[in-house]
Scaffold this motif. Sequence first.
Motif, PDB file in Angstrom:
ATOM      1  N   ASP A   4       0.023  -5.808  -7.039  1.00  0.00           N
ATOM      2  CA  ASP A   4      -0.168  -4.732  -8.001  1.00  0.00           C
ATOM      3  C   ASP A   4       0.580  -3.474  -7.579  1.00  0.00           C
ATOM      4  O   ASP A   4       0.492  -2.441  -8.213  1.00  0.00           O
ATOM      5  CB  ASP A   4      -1.651  -4.432  -8.205  1.00  0.00           C
ATOM      6  CG  ASP A   4      -2.352  -4.017  -6.916  1.00  0.00           C
ATOM      7  OD1 ASP A   4      -1.742  -4.099  -5.834  1.00  0.00           O
ATOM      8  OD2 ASP A   4      -3.530  -3.618  -6.992  1.00  0.00           O
ATOM      9  N   ARG A   5       1.341  -3.563  -6.465  1.00  0.00           N
ATOM     10  CA  ARG A   5       2.160  -2.454  -5.976  1.00  0.00           C
ATOM     11  C   ARG A   5       3.494  -3.002  -5.502  1.00  0.00           C
ATOM     12  O   ARG A   5       3.575  -4.152  -5.056  1.00  0.00           O
ATOM     13  CB  ARG A   5       1.485  -1.720  -4.815  1.00  0.00           C
ATOM     14  CG  ARG A   5       0.091  -1.288  -5.150  1.00  0.00           C
ATOM     15  CD  ARG A   5      -0.358   0.118  -4.923  1.00  0.00           C
ATOM     16  NE  ARG A   5       0.519   1.132  -4.464  1.00  0.00           N
ATOM     17  CZ  ARG A   5       0.949   2.161  -5.210  1.00  0.00           C
ATOM     18  NH1 ARG A   5       0.602   2.236  -6.474  1.00  0.00           N
ATOM     19  NH2 ARG A   5       1.703   3.099  -4.721  1.00  0.00           N
ATOM     20  N   ILE A   6       4.514  -2.164  -5.596  1.00  0.00           N
ATOM     21  CA  ILE A   6       5.832  -2.539  -5.096  1.00  0.00           C
ATOM     22  C   ILE A   6       6.570  -1.259  -4.699  1.00  0.00           C
ATOM     23  O   ILE A   6       6.330  -0.198  -5.278  1.00  0.00           O
ATOM     24  CB  ILE A   6       6.635  -3.358  -6.126  1.00  0.00           C
ATOM     25  CG1 ILE A   6       7.784  -4.082  -5.446  1.00  0.00           C
ATOM     26  CG2 ILE A   6       7.107  -2.487  -7.281  1.00  0.00           C
ATOM     27  CD1 ILE A   6       8.280  -5.290  -6.208  1.00  0.00           C
ATOM     28  N   VAL A   7       7.425  -1.381  -3.714  1.00  0.00           N
ATOM     29  CA  VAL A   7       8.258  -0.254  -3.290  1.00  0.00           C
ATOM     30  C   VAL A   7       9.647  -0.472  -3.871  1.00  0.00           C
ATOM     31  O   VAL A   7      10.275  -1.506  -3.635  1.00  0.00           O
ATOM     32  CB  VAL A   7       8.302  -0.148  -1.748  1.00  0.00           C
ATOM     33  CG1 VAL A   7       9.248   0.958  -1.315  1.00  0.00           C
ATOM     34  CG2 VAL A   7       6.896   0.077  -1.189  1.00  0.00           C
ATOM     35  N   VAL A   8      10.100   0.497  -4.635  1.00  0.00           N
ATOM     36  CA  VAL A   8      11.415   0.442  -5.268  1.00  0.00           C
ATOM     37  C   VAL A   8      12.379   1.299  -4.453  1.00  0.00           C
ATOM     38  O   VAL A   8      12.135   2.487  -4.236  1.00  0.00           O
ATOM     39  CB  VAL A   8      11.361   0.951  -6.723  1.00  0.00           C
ATOM     40  CG1 VAL A   8      12.733   0.877  -7.379  1.00  0.00           C
ATOM     41  CG2 VAL A   8      10.316   0.181  -7.531  1.00  0.00           C
ATOM     42  N   PRO A  20       4.671  -3.388  -0.349  1.00  0.00           N
ATOM     43  CA  PRO A  20       4.174  -2.148   0.262  1.00  0.00           C
ATOM     44  C   PRO A  20       3.706  -2.380   1.691  1.00  0.00           C
ATOM     45  O   PRO A  20       3.418  -3.516   2.089  1.00  0.00           O
ATOM     46  CB  PRO A  20       3.020  -1.743  -0.639  1.00  0.00           C
ATOM     47  CG  PRO A  20       2.646  -2.968  -1.382  1.00  0.00           C
ATOM     48  CD  PRO A  20       3.838  -3.847  -1.436  1.00  0.00           C
ATOM     49  N   LEU A  21       3.626  -1.318   2.467  1.00  0.00           N
ATOM     50  CA  LEU A  21       3.224  -1.413   3.857  1.00  0.00           C
ATOM     51  C   LEU A  21       1.759  -1.801   4.036  1.00  0.00           C
ATOM     52  O   LEU A  21       1.398  -2.395   5.030  1.00  0.00           O
ATOM     53  CB  LEU A  21       3.475  -0.070   4.578  1.00  0.00           C
ATOM     54  CG  LEU A  21       4.943   0.277   4.763  1.00  0.00           C
ATOM     55  CD1 LEU A  21       5.073   1.685   5.331  1.00  0.00           C
ATOM     56  CD2 LEU A  21       5.613  -0.725   5.673  1.00  0.00           C
ATOM     57  N   ASP A  22       0.911  -1.449   3.093  1.00  0.00           N
ATOM     58  CA  ASP A  22      -0.529  -1.707   3.258  1.00  0.00           C
ATOM     59  C   ASP A  22      -0.805  -3.137   3.163  1.00  0.00           C
ATOM     60  O   ASP A  22      -0.956  -4.075   3.437  1.00  0.00           O
ATOM     61  CB  ASP A  22      -1.359  -0.980   2.233  1.00  0.00           C
ATOM     62  CG  ASP A  22      -0.899  -1.148   0.801  1.00  0.00           C
ATOM     63  OD1 ASP A  22      -0.921  -0.146   0.097  1.00  0.00           O
ATOM     64  OD2 ASP A  22      -0.503  -2.253   0.406  1.00  0.00           O
TER      65      ASP A  22
END
Length: 124
Positions: A48-52, A122-124
Amino acid sequence: MECDPIGTVHTPFETTSEAPRQGIHDDAAGVLDLDPAYREGLRGFDGDRIVVVWWADRADRSVLALDRDPDRGVFTSRSPARPNPVCVTACSVASVDTAAGRLRLRGVDMADGSPVIDLKAPLD
């Protein structure tokens, strides 16, 4: 050094100066379209998260001091104006269509049409 875009992000912002300073502090929506050659890279994505990681292609590359705080250098900020305008934005994923290579995102802070150079978990 070589770096090719893997896609494009579409946002409501014509310039980065119109965008929020950090997308995480705003709920602005955008769409990331991956080029067909890279769509397989989304296989198995279920987050549900991504780093762009994106390129601020219209940024001023001559900036070394912050205009809002001339006592600080650009490397102490997340400003897109910098010698190599590589930017990183953590976004929420509203939906993903792996076959079409399309991600609907929240928390965007990129200018419309900005090239995407990578996606990361993501890092988490």
